[in-house]
Design a protein around this motif. Structure first.
Motif, short mmCIF file in Angstrom:
data_model
loop_
_atom_site.label_atom_id
_atom_site.label_comp_id
_atom_site.label_asym_id
_atom_site.label_seq_id
_atom_site.Cartn_x
_atom_site.Cartn_y
_atom_site.Cartn_z
N GLN A 1 15.13 -57.06 -116.91
CA GLN A 1 14.19 -57.73 -116.02
C GLN A 1 14.62 -57.47 -114.58
OE1 GLN A 1 14.17 -61.90 -116.86
NE2 GLN A 1 13.18 -61.66 -118.83
N LYS A 2 13.64 -57.39 -113.70
CA LYS A 2 13.92 -57.26 -112.27
C LYS A 2 13.00 -58.19 -111.51
CE LYS A 2 15.89 -52.72 -111.67
NZ LYS A 2 15.81 -51.46 -110.95
N GLN A 3 13.59 -58.84 -110.55
CA GLN A 3 12.83 -59.77 -109.71
C GLN A 3 12.71 -59.18 -108.32
OE1 GLN A 3 14.59 -63.64 -109.50
NE2 GLN A 3 12.78 -64.56 -108.63
N TYR A 4 11.49 -59.19 -107.80
CA TYR A 4 11.21 -58.62 -106.48
C TYR A 4 10.71 -59.72 -105.55
CZ TYR A 4 11.46 -54.07 -108.66
OH TYR A 4 11.91 -52.97 -109.32
N ARG A 5 10.96 -59.50 -104.28
CA ARG A 5 10.45 -60.40 -103.24
C ARG A 5 9.58 -59.56 -102.32
NH1 ARG A 5 13.75 -64.68 -99.55
NH2 ARG A 5 11.91 -65.51 -98.54
N ILE A 6 8.34 -60.02 -102.16
CA ILE A 6 7.37 -59.29 -101.35
C ILE A 6 6.88 -60.22 -100.25
CG2 ILE A 6 5.22 -57.98 -101.37
CD1 ILE A 6 5.61 -57.73 -104.44
N LYS A 7 6.86 -59.73 -99.02
CA LYS A 7 6.36 -60.53 -97.90
C LYS A 7 4.93 -60.12 -97.62
CE LYS A 7 7.62 -59.92 -93.52
NZ LYS A 7 8.43 -59.93 -92.29
N PHE A 8 4.03 -61.08 -97.73
CA PHE A 8 2.61 -60.85 -97.47
C PHE A 8 2.23 -61.46 -96.12
CE2 PHE A 8 2.66 -60.63 -102.11
CZ PHE A 8 1.88 -59.52 -102.33
N GLY A 9 1.29 -60.83 -95.46
CA GLY A 9 0.75 -61.37 -94.22
C GLY A 9 -0.49 -62.21 -94.46
N GLU A 10 -1.16 -61.97 -95.57
CA GLU A 10 -2.34 -62.75 -95.91
C GLU A 10 -2.35 -63.02 -97.42
OE1 GLU A 10 -5.86 -59.59 -96.18
OE2 GLU A 10 -4.85 -59.58 -94.22
N LEU A 11 -2.88 -64.15 -97.79
CA LEU A 11 -2.85 -64.61 -99.17
C LEU A 11 -3.73 -63.78 -100.10
CD1 LEU A 11 -1.30 -66.87 -100.51
CD2 LEU A 11 -3.24 -68.36 -100.18
N GLY A 12 -4.79 -63.20 -99.60
CA GLY A 12 -5.72 -62.43 -100.42
C GLY A 12 -5.11 -61.18 -101.04
N ILE B 1 -2.36 -60.95 -102.58
CA ILE B 1 -1.68 -61.27 -103.85
C ILE B 1 -2.62 -61.01 -105.02
CG2 ILE B 1 -0.64 -63.13 -105.21
CD1 ILE B 1 0.40 -64.30 -102.59
N ASN B 2 -3.87 -61.42 -104.89
CA ASN B 2 -4.84 -61.16 -105.96
C ASN B 2 -5.07 -59.67 -106.16
OD1 ASN B 2 -5.21 -63.89 -106.46
ND2 ASN B 2 -6.88 -64.05 -104.98
N ARG B 3 -5.10 -58.94 -105.07
CA ARG B 3 -5.28 -57.49 -105.17
C ARG B 3 -4.08 -56.83 -105.87
NH1 ARG B 3 -6.38 -56.00 -99.26
NH2 ARG B 3 -5.73 -53.94 -100.02
N LEU B 4 -2.90 -57.38 -105.66
CA LEU B 4 -1.70 -56.85 -106.30
C LEU B 4 -1.80 -56.96 -107.83
CD1 LEU B 4 1.31 -55.85 -105.97
CD2 LEU B 4 1.90 -58.26 -106.17
N PHE B 5 -2.25 -58.11 -108.32
CA PHE B 5 -2.34 -58.33 -109.77
C PHE B 5 -3.35 -57.40 -110.44
CE2 PHE B 5 -0.46 -62.59 -108.92
CZ PHE B 5 0.67 -62.41 -109.71
N ALA B 6 -4.32 -56.94 -109.70
CA ALA B 6 -5.32 -56.04 -110.27
C ALA B 6 -4.71 -54.70 -110.70
CB ALA B 6 -6.45 -55.81 -109.27
N TYR B 7 -3.60 -54.31 -110.07
CA TYR B 7 -2.98 -53.02 -110.36
C TYR B 7 -1.85 -53.12 -111.39
CZ TYR B 7 -5.41 -51.40 -106.18
OH TYR B 7 -6.37 -51.08 -105.25
N LYS C 1 -0.67 -49.39 -102.33
CA LYS C 1 -2.14 -49.39 -102.26
C LYS C 1 -2.69 -50.55 -101.44
CE LYS C 1 -2.96 -46.97 -106.60
NZ LYS C 1 -3.41 -47.09 -107.99
N ILE C 2 -1.99 -51.67 -101.44
CA ILE C 2 -2.50 -52.82 -100.66
C ILE C 2 -1.86 -52.90 -99.28
CG2 ILE C 2 -3.15 -54.17 -102.69
CD1 ILE C 2 -0.62 -55.79 -102.36
N ASP C 3 -1.24 -51.80 -98.85
CA ASP C 3 -0.71 -51.64 -97.49
C ASP C 3 0.37 -52.65 -97.12
OD1 ASP C 3 -2.44 -49.49 -97.04
OD2 ASP C 3 -4.06 -50.83 -96.43
N ILE C 4 1.36 -52.79 -97.99
CA ILE C 4 2.54 -53.61 -97.68
C ILE C 4 3.63 -52.64 -97.24
CG2 ILE C 4 4.30 -55.16 -98.63
CD1 ILE C 4 1.64 -56.53 -98.50
#
Length: 166
Positions: free
Chosen positions: A116-127, A129-135, A81-84
């Motif tokens: 437990q599972k740990q993921y690594r996500i590469k973001f292009g912009e910091l904003g 991350i906040n959108r990710l937590f909303a979902y 949804k956040i286009d990653i």
């Protein structure tokens, strides 16, 4: 006696010529080099932010386990949804635990293994991350942190700084 002294003198002369000839050849074989030390600095704003998030199974209010599959689906859908792009979303680690297994085993007669599972996500912009937590379900998040920064053209910056340092 005269011949022995002549042999000794000849031996000394030959050894002197041999060592001087050897010293001259080793001096011509040495490689000439110049060492240069320098430094250069440049401040770069990162355009790649590596974010690490750990999802964990948990027991909800009804004492039913919320599976890691459900939490993974939520995370995967949120990332889409956040286009990653999918190549920027990867599993980093998988582990599990059996918290206070002795007490649970005595009380209820069962043991629950929580994954437990740990993921690594590469973001292009910091904003984003906040959108990710909303979902995401906050109870399913064990840990979240920024694990690193980088720049997409870091090699070009390094080459330029090496040239500046000289």
């Amino acid at each position: 006696m005269k011949t022995i002294t002549q042999y000794i003198l000849i031996g000394l002369l030959l050894s002197t010529f041999h060592t001087s000839a050897h010293a001259q050849t080793s001096a011509s074989e040495t490689v000439k080099k110049i060492e240069v030390y320098g430094s250069a600095e440049e401040e770069v704003t990162p355009d790649e932010i590596f974010f690490s998030i750990t999802l964990k199974e948990y027991l909800n209010d009804d004492k039913k386990k919320v599976s890691i599959d459900k939490l993974e689906r939520e995370l995967y859908n949120a990332v889409r949804k956040i286009d990653i792009p999918e190549e920027d979303f990867q599993i980093e680690n998988v582990f599990g635990y059996n918290y206070d297994w002795q007490r649970r085993d005595k009380k209820e007669g069962r043991q629950d293994f929580l994954a437990q599972k740990q993921y690594r996500i590469k973001f292009g912009e910091l904003g984003k991350i906040n959108r990710l937590f909303a979902y995401l379900d906050p109870k399913g998040i064990q840990n979240a942190n920024i694990s690193g920064y980088s720049h997409s053209s870091i090699e070009q910056y390094r080459r330029g700084l090496k040239i500046q340092a000289l």
